[in-house]
Design a protein around this motif. Sequence first.
Motif, mmCIF file in Angstrom:
data_model
loop_
_atom_site.group_PDB
_atom_site.id
_atom_site.type_symbol
_atom_site.label_atom_id
_atom_site.label_comp_id
_atom_site.label_asym_id
_atom_site.label_seq_id
_atom_site.Cartn_x
_atom_site.Cartn_y
_atom_site.Cartn_z
ATOM 1 N N PHE A 38 12.775 15.854 -6.332
ATOM 2 C CA PHE A 38 12.714 15.127 -7.606
ATOM 3 C C PHE A 38 11.902 15.911 -8.641
ATOM 4 O O PHE A 38 10.803 16.390 -8.355
ATOM 5 C CB PHE A 38 12.083 13.746 -7.375
ATOM 6 C CG PHE A 38 11.783 12.985 -8.634
ATOM 7 C CD1 PHE A 38 12.809 12.440 -9.395
ATOM 8 C CD2 PHE A 38 10.475 12.843 -9.079
ATOM 9 C CE1 PHE A 38 12.534 11.739 -10.567
ATOM 10 C CE2 PHE A 38 10.191 12.153 -10.246
ATOM 11 C CZ PHE A 38 11.225 11.598 -10.992
ATOM 12 N N ASN A 39 12.470 16.026 -9.856
ATOM 13 C CA ASN A 39 11.732 16.549 -11.015
ATOM 14 C C ASN A 39 11.086 17.911 -10.737
ATOM 15 O O ASN A 39 9.933 18.151 -11.064
ATOM 16 C CB ASN A 39 10.647 15.545 -11.426
ATOM 17 C CG ASN A 39 10.264 15.708 -12.884
ATOM 18 O OD1 ASN A 39 10.981 16.334 -13.661
ATOM 19 N ND2 ASN A 39 9.129 15.150 -13.250
ATOM 20 N N ARG A 40 11.855 18.777 -10.153
ATOM 21 C CA ARG A 40 11.346 20.100 -9.758
ATOM 22 C C ARG A 40 11.129 20.976 -11.003
ATOM 23 O O ARG A 40 11.969 20.988 -11.913
ATOM 24 C CB ARG A 40 12.360 20.755 -8.837
ATOM 25 C CG ARG A 40 11.828 21.856 -7.971
ATOM 26 C CD ARG A 40 12.826 22.158 -6.872
ATOM 27 N NE ARG A 40 12.320 23.202 -6.013
ATOM 28 C CZ ARG A 40 12.989 24.340 -5.761
ATOM 29 N NH1 ARG A 40 14.179 24.534 -6.302
ATOM 30 N NH2 ARG A 40 12.476 25.241 -4.974
ATOM 31 N N PRO A 41 10.050 21.754 -11.061
ATOM 32 C CA PRO A 41 9.820 22.636 -12.219
ATOM 33 C C PRO A 41 10.943 23.666 -12.368
ATOM 34 O O PRO A 41 11.435 24.224 -11.376
ATOM 35 C CB PRO A 41 8.495 23.327 -11.881
ATOM 36 C CG PRO A 41 7.835 22.449 -10.877
ATOM 37 C CD PRO A 41 8.937 21.815 -10.093
ATOM 38 N N THR A 275 0.548 7.070 -7.248
ATOM 39 C CA THR A 275 0.100 6.336 -6.061
ATOM 40 C C THR A 275 0.423 7.068 -4.746
ATOM 41 O O THR A 275 0.016 6.610 -3.674
ATOM 42 C CB THR A 275 0.756 4.946 -6.028
ATOM 43 O OG1 THR A 275 2.184 5.117 -6.149
ATOM 44 C CG2 THR A 275 0.259 4.080 -7.167
ATOM 45 N N ALA A 276 1.153 8.178 -4.839
ATOM 46 C CA ALA A 276 1.508 8.918 -3.617
ATOM 47 C C ALA A 276 0.246 9.431 -2.925
ATOM 48 O O ALA A 276 -0.693 9.890 -3.575
ATOM 49 C CB ALA A 276 2.419 10.091 -3.973
ATOM 50 N N LYS A 277 0.217 9.341 -1.606
ATOM 51 C CA LYS A 277 -0.933 9.831 -0.846
ATOM 52 C C LYS A 277 -1.033 11.347 -0.975
ATOM 53 O O LYS A 277 -0.041 12.063 -0.850
ATOM 54 C CB LYS A 277 -0.810 9.437 0.632
ATOM 55 C CG LYS A 277 -0.850 7.926 0.841
ATOM 56 C CD LYS A 277 -2.115 7.340 0.267
ATOM 57 C CE LYS A 277 -2.122 5.822 0.305
ATOM 58 N NZ LYS A 277 -3.241 5.250 -0.478
ATOM 59 N N ARG A 278 -2.253 11.814 -1.231
ATOM 60 C CA ARG A 278 -2.504 13.236 -1.431
ATOM 61 C C ARG A 278 -3.072 13.825 -0.134
ATOM 62 O O ARG A 278 -4.127 13.390 0.341
ATOM 63 C CB ARG A 278 -3.491 13.426 -2.593
ATOM 64 C CG ARG A 278 -2.960 12.901 -3.908
ATOM 65 C CD ARG A 278 -4.035 12.830 -4.977
ATOM 66 N NE ARG A 278 -4.584 14.125 -5.319
ATOM 67 C CZ ARG A 278 -4.043 14.971 -6.190
ATOM 68 N NH1 ARG A 278 -2.907 14.637 -6.816
ATOM 69 N NH2 ARG A 278 -4.601 16.126 -6.456
ATOM 70 N N GLY A 301 6.985 10.453 1.534
ATOM 71 C CA GLY A 301 6.409 9.851 0.332
ATOM 72 C C GLY A 301 5.085 10.413 -0.128
ATOM 73 O O GLY A 301 4.613 10.091 -1.216
ATOM 74 N N ALA A 302 4.436 11.258 0.684
ATOM 75 C CA ALA A 302 3.150 11.843 0.295
ATOM 76 C C ALA A 302 3.384 13.141 -0.470
ATOM 77 O O ALA A 302 4.510 13.635 -0.568
ATOM 78 C CB ALA A 302 2.299 12.102 1.531
ATOM 79 N N VAL A 303 2.304 13.688 -1.005
ATOM 80 C CA VAL A 303 2.388 14.998 -1.653
ATOM 81 C C VAL A 303 1.269 15.878 -1.099
ATOM 82 O O VAL A 303 0.127 15.423 -0.940
ATOM 83 C CB VAL A 303 2.303 14.873 -3.190
ATOM 84 C CG1 VAL A 303 0.973 14.264 -3.637
ATOM 85 C CG2 VAL A 303 2.505 16.226 -3.852
ATOM 86 N N GLU A 417 4.399 9.060 9.275
ATOM 87 C CA GLU A 417 4.554 7.799 8.536
ATOM 88 C C GLU A 417 3.476 6.791 8.948
ATOM 89 O O GLU A 417 2.926 6.066 8.108
ATOM 90 C CB GLU A 417 5.953 7.226 8.779
ATOM 91 C CG GLU A 417 7.053 8.007 8.062
ATOM 92 C CD GLU A 417 8.448 7.513 8.399
ATOM 93 O OE1 GLU A 417 9.395 7.914 7.684
ATOM 94 O OE2 GLU A 417 8.603 6.752 9.380
ATOM 95 N N ALA A 418 3.171 6.767 10.244
ATOM 96 C CA ALA A 418 2.117 5.861 10.714
ATOM 97 C C ALA A 418 0.760 6.264 10.138
ATOM 98 O O ALA A 418 -0.061 5.412 9.774
ATOM 99 C CB ALA A 418 2.066 5.883 12.253
ATOM 100 N N PHE A 419 0.524 7.566 10.035
ATOM 101 C CA PHE A 419 -0.727 8.060 9.451
ATOM 102 C C PHE A 419 -0.839 7.651 7.980
ATOM 103 O O PHE A 419 -1.901 7.214 7.518
ATOM 104 C CB PHE A 419 -0.773 9.582 9.594
ATOM 105 C CG PHE A 419 -2.007 10.229 9.031
ATOM 106 C CD1 PHE A 419 -3.262 9.970 9.566
ATOM 107 C CD2 PHE A 419 -1.921 11.115 7.957
ATOM 108 C CE1 PHE A 419 -4.408 10.575 9.047
ATOM 109 C CE2 PHE A 419 -3.057 11.729 7.438
ATOM 110 C CZ PHE A 419 -4.299 11.453 7.987
ATOM 111 N N LEU A 420 0.269 7.756 7.250
ATOM 112 C CA LEU A 420 0.256 7.379 5.835
ATOM 113 C C LEU A 420 -0.013 5.877 5.682
ATOM 114 O O LEU A 420 -0.713 5.451 4.757
ATOM 115 C CB LEU A 420 1.585 7.764 5.173
ATOM 116 C CG LEU A 420 1.855 9.273 5.075
ATOM 117 C CD1 LEU A 420 3.220 9.550 4.464
ATOM 118 C CD2 LEU A 420 0.760 9.962 4.265
#
Length: 424
Positions: A38-41, A275-278, A301-303, A417-420
Amino acid sequence: MTTDYRPMWESVGLDLEAHDQLLQALPPAYGEVYMNQFNRPAGMEYFDFVVSEIHGLRIHELQQHKAAGGKVIGTFCVFVPEEIIRAAGGICIGLCSGIEIGTAQAEKVLPRNICPLIKSFMGFKLAKVCPYFESCDMVVGETTCDGKKKAFEILNDYIPVHVMETPQMKREKDKSLWHSEVQDLLNRTEELTGQKITEEALLQAIKDVNGKRKALLRLSELRKNNPAPISGKDCLLIEQIAMYDDVSRFTQKVNELCDELEERVKNSQGVKETTAKRLIVTGTPMAIPNWKIPHIIEESGAVIVAEELCTGLRYFENLVAETGENMDQTVEQIAARYLNINCACFTPNEGRMEKLLQLAEEYKADGIIHCALTFCDPYAVEANRVEKVLKEKGIPLLRIETDYGQEDVGQLKTRIEAFLELIG
């Protein structure tokens, strides 16, 4: 690749049939991992082009360099000073080692249960499917782990290998040892290239390589913003390409990308929601095309905002001083920069723990994922120290051990996913 590179590949000695099978596997994987983000530079277009020509244009450039009398020197490790090779008119390139290849050939000379990276580089060489390997006049190895140390003895049966003894501690006598190892590499490089390294050439090479590091540091700084202006997968790709692309061209393209990212930051434009987990990824290096864990993390879903990896911060986080007053002092300053790398081969390795705490704070990380390759003892064992330090500071950690296979993707996705959810 639209140009027919087969005559070139044949001329360097590749097994064309096996090489065709390798190339058929790469493009679909790249498209799935990278092209649908998504929305790649827009600035990533250059790096996509580099990957599309990974065995084409760059190999052509290496062959032109060799035809003009230049030498190509390959490495597998961030401890090999690129400045010295460049000052002697050589080209320093990272070698293929991030995918299962030539396993049957590799297991004829190596045990089955050995680090995938070591088995991979030996497989690439014995199967004759890496045009970088076949372009090399010499490989520079190091003693950062026992597996690589012994594998280099075997690799020397197939290509000249110069091994640098990497200290395991950072005392004064270790610094003296490492200084002498860097000097030995300088002497060996002069012998191979037939070119005397002058102080002027060495200082210019330091500035050139520092320029590359500064561009990568600029990119790294931009990732502190929320929303993240670029994905972790794209940054890992850039850091992987840094090890074999032309230094000046790469530096220019990274800086152009950073110009674009600065505009993104001004406009609060990112690749994920705020809100994405960093997350920070740490552990063993992820050689191209090993994108498995970062892909799972960001698809969940994280970054990823930083890589405490050899294919990451360890490669570019420190600069070489550019103020040497004579040749010996300049070589000493090169040695000092490289001995500051926080590889798990060191004991103790407190610098890595301190760096992780610093990164977690500066990048406002929600958690850290420690990823070790199977049978990579230094990082697998050091994960205990990492976990202890992070726990004391209340920083969530997930420990993963994996290889280059895809069989565990489902299991890893469930754990990540469980960690997130846990840190949510």
